[in-house]
Design an enzyme around this catalytic site. Structure first.
Site, mmCIF file in Angstrom:
data_model
loop_
_atom_site.group_PDB
_atom_site.id
_atom_site.type_symbol
_atom_site.label_atom_id
_atom_site.label_comp_id
_atom_site.label_asym_id
_atom_site.label_seq_id
_atom_site.Cartn_x
_atom_site.Cartn_y
_atom_site.Cartn_z
ATOM 1 N N GLU A 208 41.296 35.495 41.010
ATOM 2 C CA GLU A 208 41.286 35.329 42.476
ATOM 3 C C GLU A 208 40.868 36.639 43.144
ATOM 4 O O GLU A 208 40.164 36.634 44.161
ATOM 5 C CB GLU A 208 42.649 34.864 43.001
ATOM 6 C CG GLU A 208 43.182 33.560 42.393
ATOM 7 C CD GLU A 208 42.248 32.367 42.485
ATOM 8 O OE1 GLU A 208 41.188 32.464 43.125
ATOM 9 O OE2 GLU A 208 42.562 31.325 41.889
ATOM 10 N N TYR B 35 31.362 41.415 48.608
ATOM 11 C CA TYR B 35 30.049 41.805 48.059
ATOM 12 C C TYR B 35 28.909 41.081 48.784
ATOM 13 O O TYR B 35 27.884 41.677 49.112
ATOM 14 C CB TYR B 35 30.035 41.482 46.561
ATOM 15 C CG TYR B 35 28.714 41.705 45.857
ATOM 16 C CD1 TYR B 35 28.226 42.998 45.627
ATOM 17 C CD2 TYR B 35 27.957 40.618 45.417
ATOM 18 C CE1 TYR B 35 27.014 43.193 44.962
ATOM 19 C CE2 TYR B 35 26.745 40.813 44.754
ATOM 20 C CZ TYR B 35 26.278 42.102 44.535
ATOM 21 O OH TYR B 35 25.087 42.292 43.890
ATOM 22 N N GLU C 284 42.712 24.366 45.688
ATOM 23 C CA GLU C 284 41.641 24.650 44.725
ATOM 24 C C GLU C 284 40.917 23.384 44.275
ATOM 25 O O GLU C 284 39.767 23.450 43.862
ATOM 26 C CB GLU C 284 42.217 25.376 43.498
ATOM 27 C CG GLU C 284 42.909 26.666 43.881
ATOM 28 C CD GLU C 284 43.361 27.467 42.672
ATOM 29 O OE1 GLU C 284 44.410 27.130 42.103
ATOM 30 O OE2 GLU C 284 42.659 28.419 42.304
ATOM 31 N N GLU D 185 37.363 27.913 38.911
ATOM 32 C CA GLU D 185 38.279 26.992 39.601
ATOM 33 C C GLU D 185 38.517 25.722 38.799
ATOM 34 O O GLU D 185 39.570 25.093 38.928
ATOM 35 C CB GLU D 185 37.753 26.645 41.001
ATOM 36 C CG GLU D 185 37.638 27.825 41.965
ATOM 37 C CD GLU D 185 38.948 28.558 42.223
ATOM 38 O OE1 GLU D 185 40.025 27.989 41.941
ATOM 39 O OE2 GLU D 185 38.886 29.712 42.691
ATOM 40 N N HIS E 134 41.360 26.658 36.724
ATOM 41 C CA HIS E 134 42.576 26.734 37.550
ATOM 42 C C HIS E 134 43.122 25.328 37.810
ATOM 43 O O HIS E 134 44.316 25.072 37.681
ATOM 44 C CB HIS E 134 42.300 27.411 38.898
ATOM 45 C CG HIS E 134 41.758 28.809 38.767
ATOM 46 N ND1 HIS E 134 41.390 29.571 39.857
ATOM 47 C CD2 HIS E 134 41.520 29.582 37.686
ATOM 48 C CE1 HIS E 134 40.940 30.749 39.436
ATOM 49 N NE2 HIS E 134 41.010 30.779 38.121
HETATM 50 MN MN MN Z 1 41.519 29.651 41.929
HETATM 51 FE FE FE Z 2 39.470 31.324 43.323
#
Ligand code: MN
Ligand code: FE
Length: 343
Positions: free
Chosen positions: A116, A125, A189, A223, A226
């Protein structure tokens, strides 16, 4: 500490929650092999935003070849993700971590928290590369109502765990933790991120803002892990504590997901007021509902919307493994695999 019958700590002594008094420090032997698998998958996905060349994006952004509607899509998604990644990181560290009482899950959470940080770094960036106003982008979560609404929804879910009297020792408390896991892994997410992914990858498919598009592909790859960890964790807690998954609680989950779907449709309307080539807000109503059905099914609830998937190419993108050379422009060798240098 109470440990099993052998006098040694065994995998079977481990529990996902309410296990502080046994052991939260001992990683091996593993009980939850899925957590370790997700950890290894995360490690195999190392990347940094600075590896992605931004020259073509900078040139296009400075040109007149992007329409105002396309610029709005880029700006709103940068604004949403720039802080959303921090909300996820804070929720992991401050809300979830201490209540997940299992070493292999904590090992994964540490890895995820780092990812994260890389994601938040990515938005800085991009802002820096394109010469955008960082105050504008990073303040959107306060200033753009469709973003504020999603973030408020999430921050209330974090706040419930941060109350000083919070405990998972009661049924209601353990349900609130489960509600948090669903609120972040499934909704934040797993749902709130996906229209942004589809929008930015649609631009990438049209060869527009390809550096940002590539970074969104890396983030999407992260993700996906995740989300899969979150689903395994939610289902694992349900298995260990079936009493949490009552009819009333299932109704509460459905209600939350329905609310999130509405917030996400409103977000798509805000980002795509007139639509751009290949995308309009109505497609996102279908897409968000389609995604919500898939998420409901993964946690054992029936699909409700039965909407068509307007972006079948999104699942192709997600399903492509590294062996299919999804990230073909990758050139960087990691320092960890080279000779150590100390200067
Ligand atoms: Mn995530
Ligand atoms: Fe993320």
């Amino acid at each position: 500490m109470t440990i099993g019958t052998t006098g040694r700590f065994e995998a079977r002594d481990k529990r996902l929650i309410n296990c502080e008094e046994v052991d939260v420090n001992q990683l091996m032997p593993l009980k939850y092999k899925w957590a370790w698998e997700h950890y290894l998958n995360g490690c195999a996905n190392n990347w940094l935003p600075s590896e992605v060349p931004m020259g073509r994006d900078i040139e296009l952004w400075r040109s007149t070849r992007l329409t105002p509607a396309e610029r709005l899509v880029v700006m709103r998604n940068l604004g949403f993700f720039a802080t959303a990644e921090s909300l996820v990181a804070n929720n992991i560290i401050l809300a979830i971590f201490r209540h997940i009482t299992n070493a292999e899950c904590r090992q994964y959470l540490l890895r995820q928290a780092y990812e994260e940080a890389v994601h938040t770094h990515t938005f800085h960036y991009i802002v820096e590369s394109l010469g955008l106003d960082e105050r504008e982008v990073f303040n959107m979560y306060r200033e753009v109502p469709a973003i504020t609404a999603k973030d408020d929804f999430e921050m209330e879910i974090t706040a419930a765990i941060l109350r000083p009297d919070f405990t998972t020792a009661t049924l209601a408390g353990a349900q609130t933790l489960l509600d948090n896991l669903i609120g972040y892994y499934i909704i934040m997410e797993g749902l709130f991120f996906y229209s942004g992914f589809a929008m930015m990858l649609s631009l990438h498919r049209r060869n527009l803002m390809t550096g940002i598009g590539e970074q969104f592909q890396y983030i999407l790859r992260d993700e996906t892990v995740h989300l899969n960890f979150g689903i395994d964790l939610v289902n694992g807690i349900k298995e260990e504590h079936p009493e949490l998954w009552s009819d009333a609680f299932q109704a509460r989950v459905r209600q939350r997901i329905a609310q999130a779907v509405e917030l996400e449709i409103a977000y798509a309307r805000d980002v795509l007021p007139e639509g751009i080539l290949g995308l309009n807000a109505d497609m996102f109503r279908d897409y968000v509902q389609y995604i919500a059905d898939r998420r409901l099914e993964r946690i054992g609830l029936a699909a409700t919307y039965h909407s068509p998937n307007p972006f079948p190419w999104m699942s192709e993108t997600i399903d492509l493994g590294k062996e299919k050379n999804f990230f073909e422009s990758r050139v960087t060798e990691y320092q960890s695999s080279a000779v150590l240098k100390w200067d």
